[in-house]
Design a protein around this motif. Structure first.
Motif, PDB file in Angstrom:
ATOM      1  N   UNK A   4     -36.362  19.682   5.748  1.00 33.36           N
ATOM      2  CA  UNK A   4     -37.540  20.518   6.001  1.00 33.36           C
ATOM      3  C   UNK A   4     -37.710  20.591   7.518  1.00 33.36           C
ATOM      4  N   UNK A   5     -37.305  21.716   8.096  1.00 29.91           N
ATOM      5  CA  UNK A   5     -37.260  21.863   9.549  1.00 29.91           C
ATOM      6  C   UNK A   5     -37.315  23.347   9.889  1.00 29.91           C
ATOM      7  N   UNK A   6     -38.097  23.723  10.924  1.00 28.00           N
ATOM      8  CA  UNK A   6     -38.250  25.134  11.258  1.00 28.00           C
ATOM      9  C   UNK A   6     -37.497  25.545  12.525  1.00 28.00           C
ATOM     10  N   UNK A  29     -37.913  25.924   5.527  1.00 28.19           N
ATOM     11  CA  UNK A  29     -38.331  26.150   6.913  1.00 28.19           C
ATOM     12  C   UNK A  29     -39.838  26.022   7.107  1.00 28.19           C
ATOM     13  N   UNK A  30     -40.560  25.657   6.051  1.00 35.52           N
ATOM     14  CA  UNK A  30     -41.981  25.331   6.199  1.00 35.52           C
ATOM     15  C   UNK A  30     -42.351  24.273   5.178  1.00 35.52           C
ATOM     16  N   UNK A  31     -43.479  23.615   5.410  1.00 30.33           N
ATOM     17  CA  UNK A  31     -43.854  22.499   4.570  1.00 30.33           C
ATOM     18  C   UNK A  31     -44.180  22.868   3.136  1.00 30.33           C
ATOM     19  N   UNK A  32     -44.745  24.046   2.935  1.00 31.73           N
ATOM     20  CA  UNK A  32     -45.096  24.449   1.567  1.00 31.73           C
ATOM     21  C   UNK A  32     -43.849  24.640   0.718  1.00 31.73           C
ATOM     22  N   UNK A  37     -39.853  22.478  -3.331  1.00 32.30           N
ATOM     23  CA  UNK A  37     -38.505  22.021  -3.666  1.00 32.30           C
ATOM     24  C   UNK A  37     -38.505  20.538  -4.022  1.00 32.30           C
ATOM     25  N   UNK A  38     -39.236  19.743  -3.255  1.00 35.20           N
ATOM     26  CA  UNK A  38     -39.248  18.301  -3.513  1.00 35.20           C
ATOM     27  C   UNK A  38     -39.904  17.949  -4.840  1.00 35.20           C
ATOM     28  N   UNK A  39     -40.825  18.799  -5.298  1.00 36.56           N
ATOM     29  CA  UNK A  39     -41.484  18.560  -6.585  1.00 36.56           C
ATOM     30  C   UNK A  39     -40.667  19.046  -7.767  1.00 36.56           C
ATOM     31  N   UNK A  40     -39.765  19.989  -7.539  1.00 42.26           N
ATOM     32  CA  UNK A  40     -39.080  20.630  -8.664  1.00 42.26           C
ATOM     33  C   UNK A  40     -37.583  20.369  -8.721  1.00 42.26           C
ATOM     34  N   UNK A  41     -37.017  19.721  -7.695  1.00 39.90           N
ATOM     35  CA  UNK A  41     -35.583  19.433  -7.697  1.00 39.90           C
ATOM     36  C   UNK A  41     -35.353  17.969  -7.347  1.00 39.90           C
ATOM     37  N   UNK A  42     -34.292  17.368  -7.902  1.00 41.21           N
ATOM     38  CA  UNK A  42     -34.020  15.962  -7.586  1.00 41.21           C
ATOM     39  C   UNK A  42     -33.231  15.826  -6.290  1.00 41.21           C
ATOM     40  N   UNK A  47     -35.538  14.854   4.447  1.00 41.27           N
ATOM     41  CA  UNK A  47     -35.739  14.730   5.892  1.00 41.27           C
ATOM     42  C   UNK A  47     -36.747  15.803   6.291  1.00 41.27           C
ATOM     43  N   UNK A  48     -37.887  15.406   6.822  1.00 47.29           N
ATOM     44  CA  UNK A  48     -38.952  16.367   7.110  1.00 47.29           C
ATOM     45  C   UNK A  48     -39.486  16.141   8.521  1.00 47.29           C
ATOM     46  N   UNK A  49     -39.643  17.249   9.247  1.00 46.27           N
ATOM     47  CA  UNK A  49     -40.237  17.190  10.578  1.00 46.27           C
ATOM     48  C   UNK A  49     -41.752  17.252  10.454  1.00 46.27           C
ATOM     49  N   UNK A  50     -42.436  16.433  11.228  1.00 47.29           N
ATOM     50  CA  UNK A  50     -43.893  16.421  11.137  1.00 47.29           C
ATOM     51  C   UNK A  50     -44.491  17.773  11.521  1.00 47.29           C
TER      52      UNK A  50
END
Length: 214
Positions: A4-6, A29-32, A37-42, A47-50
Motif C-alpha cells: 500500500x504505497x502511493x 495506491x490509497x488506504x481505502x 484488499x486486506x479484508x477480502x484477500x489472504x 507493507x503500508x506507508x503511513x
C-alpha cells in the motif's frame, strides 16, 4: 504480499525488487483500496506507508486489527521514532523509517514471512474452526469446506465478534462495501448455511445476524 504505497516511482522499484525475491505482489495506491484488499484477500504480509491518501496507513492498520485480521503488517513512515511507536501501538508488527535500505526491507520481510509460516490463524465457531489462511471451515467431523471470497468475509466478520448482533446495514457496509443489492447479506447467509450447516449463522429477528455454532 500487499503493498500500500502511493509513490509511483517507489512502487515500481519495490515491485521489481520483491518480484526478484520471489514474492507475488498486489498494489494499492490509497488506504481505502488497501483496506478492501486486506479484508477480502489472504496475504502473508502487508507493507503500508503511513502517509497514503484517502485512509491513513495508521488508520488502516487499526481497522484491520479491530476486525481481527491477523495478517502481519510492516508500516513505513517518514517521521521519527514517535511515528514508529504510534504504528506499533496501532497493531503493526514492525516499522521501518523512510528512506529505507532495500536490503533491510527484504530482510525484515523475510523475518515476517517466517512468522506467518509458523501456523495458520483460526477463529473458533463452536466445535468448528474458520481457517483464516486457507479460507476454509473445518467442521467438527474434520471435513473442510472451501468458501468464496464473500462467504469468507461474511463469516470472518461474524466470527471476529461472536457475541455481537450485526445489523444487515452494518454487514452490507463493512463486508460488501455498500453493494447496491439490499438483499446481498441475506443471500450470502443462505450460501453459508447451505455449505456448512444452518446453525452457523443465527438470525436475530428484527435486528440482523450473529455467529452460530457448528
Amino acid at each position: 504480499m500487499l503493498l500500500v504505497e502511493d509513490d509511483r516511482e517507489l512502487v515500481e522499484l519495490l515491485v521489481a525488487v520483491l518480484h526478484g525475491e520471489g514474492y507475488a505482489v498486489d498494489v494499492a495506491r490509497d488506504g481505502q483500496r488497501g483496506l478492501h484488499l486486506a479484508l477480502t484477500r489472504p496475504y502473508d504480509v502487508v507493507v503500508v506507508d503511513r502517509g497514503v491518501p484517502v485512509l491513513d496507513g495508521l488508520d488502516l492498520v487499526a481497522r484491520l486489527r479491530s476486525r481481527a485480521v491477523r495478517t502481519l503488517v510492516l508500516l513505513t513512515a517518514t517521521g521519527g521514532v514517535g511515528d514508529r511507536i504510534d504504528g506499533l501501538d496501532a497493531g503493526a508488527d514492525d516499522c521501518l523509517a523512510k528512506p529505507f535500505d532495500l536490503g533491510e526491507l527484504t530482510a525484515r520481510l523475510r523475518a515476517l514471512c517466517r512468522r506467518a509460516a509458523e501456523g495458520a490463524a483460526v477463529l473458533r465457531i463452536g466445535s468448528g474452526l474458520l481457517d483464516l489462511d486457507q479460507r476454509e471451515v473445518e467442521l467438527p467431523d474434520g471435513a473442510r469446506v472451501s468458501l468464496t471470497t464473500r462467504e469468507f468475509a461474511l463469516l470472518r466478520a461474524l466470527a471476529s465478534r461472536p457475541d455481537t448482533v450485526h445489523t444487515r446495514a452494518s454487514l452490507r457496509r463493512t463486508v460488501f462495501h455498500d453493494a447496491p443489492s439490499p438483499s446481498i447479506v441475506d443471500t450470502y447467509v443462505h450460501y453459508l448455511r447451505m455449505k456448512v450447516g444452518r446453525s452457523v449463522v443465527h438470525t436475530v429477528q428484527g435486528v440482523g445476524y450473529r455467529l452460530g455454532v457448528l
